[in-house]
Design an enzyme around this catalytic site. Structure first.
Site, PDB file in Angstrom:
ATOM      1  N   ARG A 238     -26.674 -43.044   5.594  1.00 15.33           N
ATOM      2  CA  ARG A 238     -26.641 -44.451   5.194  1.00 15.33           C
ATOM      3  C   ARG A 238     -27.775 -45.219   5.857  1.00 15.33           C
ATOM      4  NH1 ARG A 238     -20.347 -45.555   6.416  1.00 15.33           N
ATOM      5  NH2 ARG A 238     -19.924 -43.323   6.332  1.00 15.33           N
TER       6      ARG A 238
ATOM      7  N   ILE B 188     -21.341 -38.071  17.713  1.00 17.36           N
ATOM      8  CA  ILE B 188     -22.584 -38.182  18.474  1.00 17.36           C
ATOM      9  C   ILE B 188     -22.318 -38.816  19.835  1.00 17.36           C
ATOM     10  CG2 ILE B 188     -24.847 -39.296  18.545  1.00 17.36           C
ATOM     11  CD1 ILE B 188     -24.894 -39.102  15.458  1.00 17.36           C
TER      12      ILE B 188
ATOM     13  N   ARG C 160      -5.207 -42.894   7.104  1.00 14.14           N
ATOM     14  CA  ARG C 160      -6.339 -43.755   7.381  1.00 14.14           C
ATOM     15  C   ARG C 160      -6.865 -44.306   6.055  1.00 14.14           C
ATOM     16  NH1 ARG C 160     -12.614 -42.275   8.055  1.00 14.14           N
ATOM     17  NH2 ARG C 160     -13.363 -44.317   8.694  1.00 14.14           N
TER      18      ARG C 160
ATOM     19  N   LEU D 260     -27.755 -34.842  13.348  1.00 17.02           N
ATOM     20  CA  LEU D 260     -28.649 -35.145  14.464  1.00 17.02           C
ATOM     21  C   LEU D 260     -29.073 -33.886  15.212  1.00 17.02           C
ATOM     22  CD1 LEU D 260     -30.021 -37.330  16.237  1.00 17.02           C
ATOM     23  CD2 LEU D 260     -27.918 -37.403  17.584  1.00 17.02           C
TER      24      LEU D 260
ATOM     25  N   GLU E 264      -8.218 -41.265  16.641  1.00 14.05           N
ATOM     26  CA  GLU E 264      -7.715 -42.106  15.570  1.00 14.05           C
ATOM     27  C   GLU E 264      -6.384 -41.598  15.035  1.00 14.05           C
ATOM     28  OE1 GLU E 264     -11.307 -43.727  13.025  1.00 14.05           O
ATOM     29  OE2 GLU E 264     -11.808 -41.757  13.834  1.00 14.05           O
TER      30      GLU E 264
ATOM     31  N   HIS F 153     -19.224 -46.499  18.170  1.00 15.14           N
ATOM     32  CA  HIS F 153     -18.654 -45.382  17.407  1.00 15.14           C
ATOM     33  C   HIS F 153     -19.817 -44.728  16.662  1.00 15.14           C
ATOM     34  CE1 HIS F 153     -15.411 -43.370  14.959  1.00 15.14           C
ATOM     35  NE2 HIS F 153     -16.473 -43.191  14.180  1.00 15.14           N
ATOM     36  N   LEU F 154     -20.310 -43.627  17.213  1.00 13.89           N
ATOM     37  CA  LEU F 154     -21.506 -42.987  16.680  1.00 13.89           C
ATOM     38  C   LEU F 154     -21.157 -41.608  16.141  1.00 13.89           C
ATOM     39  CD1 LEU F 154     -23.995 -43.889  19.566  1.00 13.89           C
ATOM     40  CD2 LEU F 154     -23.481 -45.201  17.499  1.00 13.89           C
TER      41      LEU F 154
ATOM     42  N   HIS G 220     -14.114 -48.695  11.123  1.00 13.09           N
ATOM     43  CA  HIS G 220     -13.862 -47.928  12.349  1.00 13.09           C
ATOM     44  C   HIS G 220     -12.984 -48.695  13.340  1.00 13.09           C
ATOM     45  CE1 HIS G 220     -17.934 -45.772  11.504  1.00 13.09           C
ATOM     46  NE2 HIS G 220     -16.935 -45.051  11.016  1.00 13.09           N
TER      47      HIS G 220
ATOM     48  N   ASN H  14      -6.488 -38.076   7.313  1.00 13.62           N
ATOM     49  CA  ASN H  14      -7.762 -38.747   7.054  1.00 13.62           C
ATOM     50  C   ASN H  14      -8.400 -38.025   5.874  1.00 13.62           C
ATOM     51  OD1 ASN H  14     -10.294 -39.892   7.003  1.00 13.62           O
ATOM     52  ND2 ASN H  14     -10.725 -39.593   9.173  1.00 13.62           N
TER      53      ASN H  14
ATOM     54  N   GLY I 113     -20.990 -41.651  10.262  1.00 15.33           N
ATOM     55  CA  GLY I 113     -21.001 -43.100  10.088  1.00 15.33           C
ATOM     56  C   GLY I 113     -21.029 -43.706  11.481  1.00 15.33           C
TER      57      GLY I 113
END
Length: 398
Positions: A240, A331, A90, A284, A383, A207-208, A179, A8, A211
């Protein structure tokens, strides 16, 4: 033994996981951070828990790949490069060209680069990672796994924008989402956790991470998703903006005397979201630390939760019913406070969060009480494993 490495690549990062295949055993994992930036660091962790960190200048992705492969040799994780029989990359945007994973040929690589307008922060970096590995391992089966592929099942009513239809026909302007690899993986895991066939379930997957995206999954297939033509739209994210009024762009460009539209898109991509609202950080955790003393920190949290709840509500209406809500990514997997806030905000669905399990549990699990109107789950995404499985399909076709 055959080994597959999942990659990735970001603009200044390269994350990896090396698998023994087809057993799907993780042999090593790690990342190269701050590529081309002062303070470059390479971290590798082996299956026995040993961790090594190397701090040295890493000018580009090619140097990062060489360092990674040489370290696999020096630590005797592999005896030779010949053991690596597959590389999975990816790639964020596949447009309408790539409806599924694809073997990387010269033509495919050029198409990935040509799709950079669809994911300007991601596709160029993904292509750089592909080139770096191709140079060192030119004959290995190399596969691109696209974030957008899972969303190919969206009905036209959910991917066509309400603008002149000819723009879709001429320029491919539509919702593509992102995602998808993660949403698909956790949906499958959720079905197993629930003990039901995925094809019988309606799920909303969250998916937090830095992004963030939300996907409505109807009978196992993506039905609607929050990210759009690029990964900029949808919910508020770390840096974003998520959804904004398009007229706002023209208005602020004039006020700020921004001449180039790409410069303003840069503001929406890199200076907005939680960072822009709070003025503190895109992380966060930093915002949580100041929420009691800084009103803007609390506002950023409130907006983040409200965005997510609104998407869940609209997707529930689209699906007609929801069998489960799934949290995943940085998150989603790690912030019990955020999961709790979202669960408590879903009063319409009679969600009953089990605070003990939500805060102290680990791994894939339900975080709601048995009498909850809708079950909520935490499912760690993987992933890299999903990518490795895609590579196996191509190796098996040879």
């Amino acid at each position: 033994m055959e080994k597959t490495i999942s990659i990735n690549a970001g603009s200044s990062t390269l994350k990896f996981k090396l698998f023994e295949m087809p057993e799907e055993t993780v042999i090593a994992s790690g990342a190269v951070d701050r590529i081309g930036i002062d303070g470059s660091v390479f971290t590798i962790k082996t299956a026995d828990g040993q961790k090594k960190e190397i701090k040295q200048p890493i000018k580009n992705h090619e140097e990062a790949v060489n360092l990674l492969l040489n370290e696999l040799l020096s630590q005797k994780i592999i005896k030779s490069y010949d053991e690596i029989t597959g590389v999975g990359h990816r790639v964020v945007a596949g447009g309408e060209i790539f409806k599924d994973s694809a073997l990387i040929t010269d033509k495919a690589l050029q198409q990935i680069e040509d799709l950079k307008e669809y994911a300007p922060l991601h596709n160029p970096a993904n292509a750089v990672g592909i080139k770096a590995f191709k140079k060192v391992l030119p004959n290995v089966t190399s596969v691109a796994v696209f974030d957008t592929s899972f969303h190919e099942s969206l009905p036209a009513k959910n991917y066509i924008y309400s603008i002149p239809y000819e723009y879709y026909e001429k320029y491919g302007v539509r919702k593509y989402g992102a995602h998808g690899t993660s949403h698909k993986f956790v949906a499958g895991r959720a079905a197993k956790l629930m003990g039901k066939p995925l094809e019988e379930l309606n799920l909303i997957t969250l998916h937090l991470g830095a992004g963030g995206s939300i996907t409505a999954i109807k009978h196992g297939e993506s039905y609607d998703t929050s990210m759009g033509f690029t990964p900029l739209s949808g919910i508020t994210m770390a840096t974003r903006s998520g959804d904004v009024d398009a007229s706002l762009v023209a208005y602020l460009m004039e006020k700020l005397q921004v001449k180039n539209p790409n410069d303003f898109i840069d503001i929406l991509n890199k200076k907005s979201g939680l960072f822009g609202i709070s003025g503190i950080s895109p992380d966060l955790r930093d915002i949580e630390d100041q929420k009691d003393s800084n009103p803007r920190a609390q506002l950023a949290i409130d907006i983040f939760v409200n965005n997510i709840v609104k998407y869940i509500g609209s997707y529930a209406a689209e699906l007609g019913s929801i069998d489960g809500i799934v949290f995943t990514a940085g998150i989603g997997e790690n912030s019990w406070k955020m999961r709790g806030r979202i669960g408590r905000a879903l009063k319409l669905f009679n969600v009953e969060v089990d605070d003990e399990i939500n805060q102290n549990g680990s791994g894939a699990r339900f975080i709601t009480k048995p009498n909850s109107g809708v079950p909520m789950m935490v499912i760690p995404t993987d992933e890299e494993l999903a990518i490795a499985r895609e590579v196996e399909k191509f190796k098996n076709e040879k």
